[in-house]
Design a protein around this motif. Structure first.
Motif, PDB file in Angstrom:
ATOM      1  N   LYS A  93      28.197  -6.681 -65.176  1.00 19.20           N
ATOM      2  CA  LYS A  93      28.451  -8.276 -65.151  1.00 19.20           C
ATOM      3  C   LYS A  93      27.599  -8.896 -63.970  1.00 19.20           C
ATOM      4  O   LYS A  93      27.282 -10.054 -64.303  1.00 19.20           O
ATOM      5  N   LYS A  94      27.594  -8.483 -62.930  1.00 18.63           N
ATOM      6  CA  LYS A  94      26.730  -8.956 -61.766  1.00 18.63           C
ATOM      7  C   LYS A  94      25.438  -9.179 -62.162  1.00 18.63           C
ATOM      8  O   LYS A  94      24.583  -9.971 -62.052  1.00 18.63           O
ATOM      9  N   GLN A  95      24.928  -7.976 -62.993  1.00 17.72           N
ATOM     10  CA  GLN A  95      23.487  -7.924 -63.182  1.00 17.72           C
ATOM     11  C   GLN A  95      23.250  -8.959 -64.332  1.00 17.72           C
ATOM     12  O   GLN A  95      22.162  -9.755 -64.571  1.00 17.72           O
ATOM     13  N   VAL A  96      24.144  -9.388 -65.422  1.00 17.59           N
ATOM     14  CA  VAL A  96      24.309 -10.173 -66.445  1.00 17.59           C
ATOM     15  C   VAL A  96      24.154 -11.727 -65.666  1.00 17.59           C
ATOM     16  O   VAL A  96      23.206 -12.473 -66.303  1.00 17.59           O
ATOM     17  N   VAL A  97      24.909 -11.826 -64.781  1.00 18.98           N
ATOM     18  CA  VAL A  97      25.025 -13.183 -64.185  1.00 18.98           C
ATOM     19  C   VAL A  97      23.710 -13.567 -63.416  1.00 18.98           C
ATOM     20  O   VAL A  97      23.032 -14.502 -63.522  1.00 18.98           O
ATOM     21  N   GLU A  98      23.050 -12.513 -62.593  1.00 14.74           N
ATOM     22  CA  GLU A  98      21.680 -12.803 -62.030  1.00 14.74           C
ATOM     23  C   GLU A  98      20.522 -12.919 -63.050  1.00 14.74           C
ATOM     24  O   GLU A  98      19.773 -13.826 -63.088  1.00 14.74           O
ATOM     25  N   GLU A  99      20.764 -12.170 -64.197  1.00 15.66           N
ATOM     26  CA  GLU A  99      19.479 -12.381 -65.281  1.00 15.66           C
ATOM     27  C   GLU A  99      19.562 -13.744 -65.901  1.00 15.66           C
ATOM     28  O   GLU A  99      18.740 -14.380 -66.133  1.00 15.66           O
ATOM     29  N   ALA A 100      20.973 -14.054 -65.957  1.00 20.92           N
ATOM     30  CA  ALA A 100      21.024 -15.696 -66.539  1.00 20.92           C
ATOM     31  C   ALA A 100      20.586 -16.433 -65.644  1.00 20.92           C
ATOM     32  O   ALA A 100      19.950 -17.480 -66.052  1.00 20.92           O
ATOM     33  N   ARG A 101      20.965 -16.418 -64.478  1.00 25.87           N
ATOM     34  CA  ARG A 101      20.251 -17.562 -63.379  1.00 25.87           C
ATOM     35  C   ARG A 101      18.675 -17.473 -63.403  1.00 25.87           C
ATOM     36  O   ARG A 101      18.029 -18.367 -63.433  1.00 25.87           O
ATOM     37  N   ALA A 102      18.248 -16.107 -63.484  1.00 26.87           N
ATOM     38  CA  ALA A 102      16.832 -16.166 -63.640  1.00 26.87           C
ATOM     39  C   ALA A 102      16.276 -16.573 -64.813  1.00 26.87           C
ATOM     40  O   ALA A 102      15.249 -17.236 -64.753  1.00 26.87           O
ATOM     41  N   VAL A 103      16.789 -16.445 -65.825  1.00 27.67           N
ATOM     42  CA  VAL A 103      16.313 -17.104 -67.261  1.00 27.67           C
ATOM     43  C   VAL A 103      16.404 -18.581 -66.974  1.00 27.67           C
ATOM     44  O   VAL A 103      15.636 -19.363 -67.408  1.00 27.67           O
ATOM     45  N   ALA A 104      17.526 -19.112 -66.369  1.00 25.06           N
ATOM     46  CA  ALA A 104      17.573 -20.845 -66.401  1.00 25.06           C
ATOM     47  C   ALA A 104      16.620 -20.985 -65.448  1.00 25.06           C
ATOM     48  O   ALA A 104      15.965 -22.079 -65.730  1.00 25.06           O
ATOM     49  N   ARG A 105      16.267 -20.476 -64.229  1.00 23.51           N
ATOM     50  CA  ARG A 105      14.999 -20.991 -63.569  1.00 23.51           C
ATOM     51  C   ARG A 105      13.800 -20.838 -64.154  1.00 23.51           C
ATOM     52  O   ARG A 105      12.883 -21.629 -64.057  1.00 23.51           O
ATOM     53  N   ALA A 106      13.555 -19.799 -64.896  1.00 23.21           N
ATOM     54  CA  ALA A 106      12.284 -19.467 -65.697  1.00 23.21           C
ATOM     55  C   ALA A 106      11.970 -20.586 -66.789  1.00 23.21           C
ATOM     56  O   ALA A 106      11.018 -21.319 -66.899  1.00 23.21           O
ATOM     57  N   ARG A 107      13.303 -21.131 -67.524  1.00 22.40           N
ATOM     58  CA  ARG A 107      13.158 -21.946 -68.425  1.00 22.40           C
ATOM     59  C   ARG A 107      12.926 -23.540 -67.815  1.00 22.40           C
ATOM     60  O   ARG A 107      12.063 -24.222 -68.235  1.00 22.40           O
ATOM     61  N   LEU A 108      13.551 -23.556 -66.450  1.00 19.86           N
ATOM     62  CA  LEU A 108      13.308 -24.916 -65.899  1.00 19.86           C
ATOM     63  C   LEU A 108      11.730 -24.897 -65.171  1.00 19.86           C
ATOM     64  O   LEU A 108      10.953 -25.931 -65.486  1.00 19.86           O
ATOM     65  N   LEU A 109      11.338 -23.856 -64.750  1.00 25.53           N
ATOM     66  CA  LEU A 109       9.837 -24.009 -64.461  1.00 25.53           C
ATOM     67  C   LEU A 109       9.028 -24.189 -65.530  1.00 25.53           C
ATOM     68  O   LEU A 109       7.979 -24.593 -65.379  1.00 25.53           O
ATOM     69  N   ASP A 110       9.187 -23.433 -66.662  1.00 26.49           N
ATOM     70  CA  ASP A 110       8.411 -23.591 -67.869  1.00 26.49           C
ATOM     71  C   ASP A 110       8.258 -24.946 -68.144  1.00 26.49           C
ATOM     72  O   ASP A 110       7.294 -25.487 -68.649  1.00 26.49           O
ATOM     73  N   ARG A 111       9.477 -25.538 -68.231  1.00 28.63           N
ATOM     74  CA  ARG A 111       9.395 -27.101 -68.799  1.00 28.63           C
ATOM     75  C   ARG A 111       8.666 -28.045 -67.672  1.00 28.63           C
ATOM     76  O   ARG A 111       7.974 -28.595 -68.158  1.00 28.63           O
TER      77      ARG A 111
END
Length: 297
Positions: A93-111
């Protein structure tokens, strides 16, 4: 009076019978075991049916005892597996939360990367760009809408110059210091931008409402019927804003006016392009010096 515990079995007939039957059972079992041993040694063929019959009788008992033993012996392993699964579940569960945050940061950086690439591409094709500067802040919580640029007169920024980004017009410079400038956003009530409708070229005036939206009215005597989705760009009238810069799109229409959402939202921007005015003011004509005589032809 109760009999003593160390009383001999001879004083009790029941105890005597029990002891006798025990001896008989032991001796009988030994005799049967000896007979079976001799039978299996000297006549294996006759011993096979006996062995099968004994197996049929003892197999259910052995299976039941084995099942009970496996159940009892598996209790510690089950407890350990339960706590292990819980800890593994918490880790996942902790890993899923961290990966979701990383994906959100990656999407923000991509935009952000795509927007900056578009801005750089716009700067490359725009011939009237003065400088690309960072928007330090914007007053989104007030009815007056201003923004601050981290560039000023030392970088070529002057009063009256339009400010835009890749998606559309942002505003106009109203104050220019040495290293900073104040921008009047197009959503401010004091802002007035000449525009035209893209689909038919009819002229209009876009003014700010103070709530992040624009009011668009017709600039001609002809009645302009607005429709949701109508796009407006700068017309170039007035000589300040260059033509064909996206301004807004109608979100709510009425007969003589419409409410439009601006294409560019300064609250979510980091950089903007400062452009030269479309038609700079003409240089003042030289005044003749008093007493000067015209040259003879």
């Amino acid at each position: 009076m109760a009999p003593p515990r160390n009383r001999r079995p001879g004083f009790s007939r029941r105890a005597q019978y029990g002891l006798f039957l025990g001896y008989v059972g032991v001796i009988g079992g030994a005799l049967i075991a000896a007979a079976l041993l001799l039978l299996s040694t000297y006549n294996p063929g006759a011993f096979a049916p006996v062995r099968s019959a004994i197996g049929e009788v003892t197999t259910p008992l052995s299976s039941g005892l084995a099942w009970m033993w496996n159940g009892v012996s598996g209790v510690p392993q089950g407890i350990g597996s339960y706590f292990g699964v819980r800890s593994e579940n918490a880790r996942l569960k902790k890993q899923v939360v961290e990966e979701a945050r990383a994906v959100a940061r990656a999407r923000l950086l991509d935009r952000e990367n795509q927007r900056l690439r578009t801005l750089l591409k716009l700067r490359d094709v725009t011939t009237d760009a003065v400088i690309t500067a960072r928007l330090v802040n914007s007053s989104s919580s007030s009815t007056r809408r201003y923004a601050t640029l981290n560039a000023g007169g030392w970088q070529g920024v002057q009063h009256g110059q339009p400010v835009r980004e890749a998606d559309g017009l942002i505003g106009q410079v109203i104050e220019a210091g040495p290293n900073s400038a104040r921008v009047l956003l197009i959503t401010d009530p004091e802002s007035i931008v000449p525009v035209r409708r893209v689909r038919d070229g009819l002229p209009g005036i876009a003014s700010g409402r103070g709530d992040g939206l624009l009011d668009i009215r017709s600039a001609s005597s002809a009645t302009m019927l607005f429709q949701p989705g109508d796009a407006f760009v700068t017309s170039g009238t007035g000589g300040v804003f260059p033509p064909d810069v996206p301004v807004g799109r109608v979100v709510r229409a009425s007969r003589n006016s419409a409410v439009a959402a601006p294409n560019a939202n300064p609250d979510s921007l980091d950089f903007a392009i400062v452009q030269r005015t479309f038609l700079p003011e003409p240089a003042p004509s030289p005044t003749p010096t008093p007493g000067a005589k015209p040259k003879a032809p």
